[in-house]
Motif scaffolding. Structure first.
Motif: not given
Length: 187
Positions: A82-87, A143-145, A167-171, A174-176
């Motif tokens: 999530a951190s890498a994809l956010h960047r 949407t992910f960002h 972990i829950t908020s990360g998944w 991804v789902g949203l």
């Protein structure tokens, strides 16, 4: 403090009493030689008399060093991705905006047609699958960002910082992101 002052005075007295000290005696580090600055410690430049290239020695030493495990021993986690994809998504979205804005500004000089009508006509001429891929390619990073940015803002408030919540908020992000990107692409 008093002992330091006494030692300094005795060194100064010795230096005044023996001003003509020769270099041979100075190399034994008499206190007077140290006080007058005539003492110089001499050491060989290396412990071996090897005349090889120092860069080769350094390369050989690096080969003997243990290799750090880096990422190979750790289990991948959603927080890494999530951190890498956010960047990456932030850089891609802002880079795309800058590229398009620059192209839009120089388009009249180069004879390109980047006005809304021509872009809409070009997009409308694409096959349905290509339209879906283009829309999904723009919607998914956006949407992910966006959702991950909201997640970071919640963390800035000091909430949801336990391991399980992260972990829950990360998944959840991804789902949203996937769901909303698919909905936007199907519009």
């Amino acid at each position: 403090m008093l002992s330091q002052r006494a030692a300094r005075q005795s060194l100064n007295r010795l230096a005044i009493q023996r001003p003509s000290m020769t270099w041979e005696l100075a190399k034994f580090a008499f206190p007077a030689a140290v006080a007058t600055g005539k003492y110089m410690q001499i050491r060989p430049t290396s412990s071996t008399t090897d005349t090889t290239d120092p860069t080769k020695i350094l390369a050989q030493q690096r080969l003997n060093r243990p290799v750090a495990p880096h990422l190979t021993i750790y289990r991948p986690q959603i927080t890494w991705y999530a951190s890498a994809l956010h960047r990456v998504t932030g850089a891609a979205l802002s880079g795309g905006l800058y590229v398009f804005a620059t192209a839009y500004l120089v388009a009249p000089l180069l004879g390109w047609h980047l006005e809304s009508a021509s872009l809409a006509a070009a997009f409308g001429a694409l096959p349905l699958a290509a339209k879906l891929i283009v829309k999904l390619g723009v919607a998914l990073p956006f949407t992910f960002h966006s959702f991950n940015g909201v997640r970071h803002l919640i963390w800035d408030l000091g909430r949801n910082l336990t391991n399980k919540q992260v972990i829950t908020s990360g998944w959840t992000v991804v789902g949203l992101s996937v769901t909303s990107a698919l909905l936007l692409a199907l519009l």
